[in-house]
Enzyme design. Structure first.
Site, PDB file in Angstrom:
ATOM      1  CG  ASP A 132      23.385  23.901  50.408  1.00 54.83           C
ATOM      2  OD1 ASP A 132      24.221  23.330  49.680  1.00 54.83           O
ATOM      3  OD2 ASP A 132      22.424  23.304  50.935  1.00 54.83           O
ATOM      4  CG  HIS A 137      32.223  24.007  44.728  1.00 52.60           C
ATOM      5  ND1 HIS A 137      31.124  24.109  45.551  1.00 52.60           N
ATOM      6  CD2 HIS A 137      32.466  22.675  44.596  1.00 52.60           C
ATOM      7  CE1 HIS A 137      30.722  22.891  45.899  1.00 52.60           C
ATOM      8  NE2 HIS A 137      31.520  22.012  45.325  1.00 52.60           N
ATOM      9  CG  LEU A 155      33.274  41.664  57.510  1.00 53.45           C
ATOM     10  CD1 LEU A 155      31.808  41.750  57.928  1.00 53.45           C
ATOM     11  CD2 LEU A 155      33.361  41.134  56.102  1.00 53.45           C
TER      12      LEU A 155
HETATM   13  C1  IPE Z   1      26.340  22.623  54.269  1.00 54.86           C
HETATM   14  O1  IPE Z   1      25.870  22.250  53.029  1.00 54.86           O
HETATM   15  C2  IPE Z   1      27.833  22.802  54.230  1.00 54.86           C
HETATM   16  C3  IPE Z   1      28.309  23.953  53.468  1.00 54.86           C
HETATM   17  C4  IPE Z   1      27.555  24.844  52.883  1.00 54.86           C
HETATM   18  C5  IPE Z   1      29.743  24.096  53.413  1.00 54.86           C
HETATM   19  P1  IPE Z   1      25.684  20.713  52.642  1.00 54.86           P
HETATM   20  O2  IPE Z   1      25.214  20.703  51.232  1.00 54.86           O
HETATM   21  O3  IPE Z   1      26.909  19.941  52.929  1.00 54.86           O
HETATM   22  O4  IPE Z   1      24.543  20.256  53.642  1.00 54.86           O
HETATM   23  P2  IPE Z   1      23.500  19.060  53.531  1.00 54.86           P
HETATM   24  O5  IPE Z   1      24.279  17.816  53.251  1.00 54.86           O
HETATM   25  O6  IPE Z   1      22.567  19.374  52.406  1.00 54.86           O
HETATM   26  O7  IPE Z   1      22.788  19.046  54.846  1.00 54.86           O
HETATM   27  C1  IPE Z   2      27.643  24.101  49.079  1.00 54.30           C
HETATM   28  O1  IPE Z   2      27.075  23.724  47.857  1.00 54.30           O
HETATM   29  C2  IPE Z   2      29.132  24.113  49.044  1.00 54.30           C
HETATM   30  C3  IPE Z   2      29.780  23.053  49.826  1.00 54.30           C
HETATM   31  C4  IPE Z   2      29.153  22.209  50.588  1.00 54.30           C
HETATM   32  C5  IPE Z   2      31.231  22.945  49.744  1.00 54.30           C
HETATM   33  P1  IPE Z   2      26.785  22.213  47.546  1.00 54.30           P
HETATM   34  O2  IPE Z   2      27.999  21.620  46.887  1.00 54.30           O
HETATM   35  O3  IPE Z   2      26.302  21.494  48.734  1.00 54.30           O
HETATM   36  O4  IPE Z   2      25.613  22.327  46.477  1.00 54.30           O
HETATM   37  P2  IPE Z   2      24.362  21.373  46.356  1.00 54.30           P
HETATM   38  O5  IPE Z   2      23.660  21.365  47.666  1.00 54.30           O
HETATM   39  O6  IPE Z   2      24.877  20.019  45.986  1.00 54.30           O
HETATM   40  O7  IPE Z   2      23.538  21.995  45.275  1.00 54.30           O
HETATM   41 MG    MG Z   3      24.471  21.252  49.539  1.00 54.14          MG
END
Ligand code: IPE
Ligand code: IPE
Ligand code: MG
Length: 247
Positions: free
Chosen positions: A27, A44, A137
């Protein structure tokens, strides 16, 4: 694509103190990009590179299972532009069959694949098949994954068996539910690592994490390094896991 480091990796703790299964909630990509005035998709792309580094490091230090949260069942609420960017990245990684195949990494996709474009589903199946015999792995990729969705899927499969008369309701145990999860056969998660400062599970492997240890850090995923992972592993090695027992 040359993704794999050749430098010898040394685990930060004794091998028997390492978790067998680490789950990564990758995240913070969006915030990382925003801080740089860049579109979310840029985060990403960087996050994908970090996946490769961390996954390779797990393999090299002897962690047999690593799960990565790639795309949740809730992430469909994002803009089509962001989702298309994620699909493009997925295709790139899924097409890198040769490096995964020759580097001992078994790829498994868990989640409801059927919501992805047909070509991505085919690429997923191909990579899983091509890497099936690798045993250093297992890289478990949670794609269109949601823990609640997975439990509903398990319940549906079990209900079918009951309907066909192959299973009695009173014979349904925790093992039955486990055997019908997408992760059947994979050990429970020992350690969950969530960067980005959020203190939640966000529907990640909820059944498998029932007795996991948690490690949270404010670092955003694209900045997460093998040194950060070492810190988490040292922390994990110092935890007293009791599984309900007494000292
Ligand atoms: C969780 O992150 C999903 C992934 C890392 C793929 P999100 O950014 O979607 O989660 P929330 O919305 O902050 O809970
Ligand atoms: C996690 O990073 C990746 C996915 C959920 C695909 P985010 O896109 O949620 O990044 P933030 O939380 O907005 O910074
Ligand atoms: Mg996020």
């Amino acid at each position: 694509m040359a993704f794999f480091t050749k430098k010898e990796a040394v685990p930060p703790v004794a091998p028997e103190q390492l978790p067998k299964h680490v789950g990564f909630i990758m995240d913070g990509n969006g915030r990382w990009a925003k801080k740089r005035g860049m579109p979310r998709g840029f985060g990403h792309i960087e996050g994908g590179k970090v996946y490769k580094k961390i996954m390779t490091y797990c393999r090299d230090i002897g962690i047999p299972y690593a799960s990565f949260y790639v795309f949740s069942t809730e992430n469909w609420s994002r803009s089509q532009e962001e989702i298309n960017g994620i699909f493009k990245l997925m295709r790139e990684y899924l097409d890198d069959v040769q490096s995964f195949k020759h580097e001992g990494v078994r790829w498994l996709v868990v989640g409801d694949k059927s919501k992805f474009p047909q070509d991505i589903q085919e690429r997923m199946t191909k990579l899983e098949e091509e890497t099936r015999d690798n045993d250093r792995l297992t890289s478990i990729m949670c794609c269109n994954y949601g823990g609640r969705n997975e439990l509903a899927h398990s319940a549906r499969e079990i209900a079918e068996l009951v309907k066909k008369g192959e299973l009695e309701p009173e014979d349904i145990t925790e093992d039955t539910i486990n055997a019908h999860l997408y992760t059947a056969g994979i050990p429970d998660v020992d350690l969950v690592i969530r960067p980005s400062g959020e203190l939640r599970l966000s529907n990640f492997l909820i059944w498998q994490c029932a007795y996991a240890e948690y490690y949270f850090t404010n670092i955003l995923w694209p900045d997460f390094t093998t040194d950060d992972l070492d810190k988490a592993l040292i922390d994990f090695a110092g935890r007293g896991r009791r599984f309900g027992g007494a000292e």
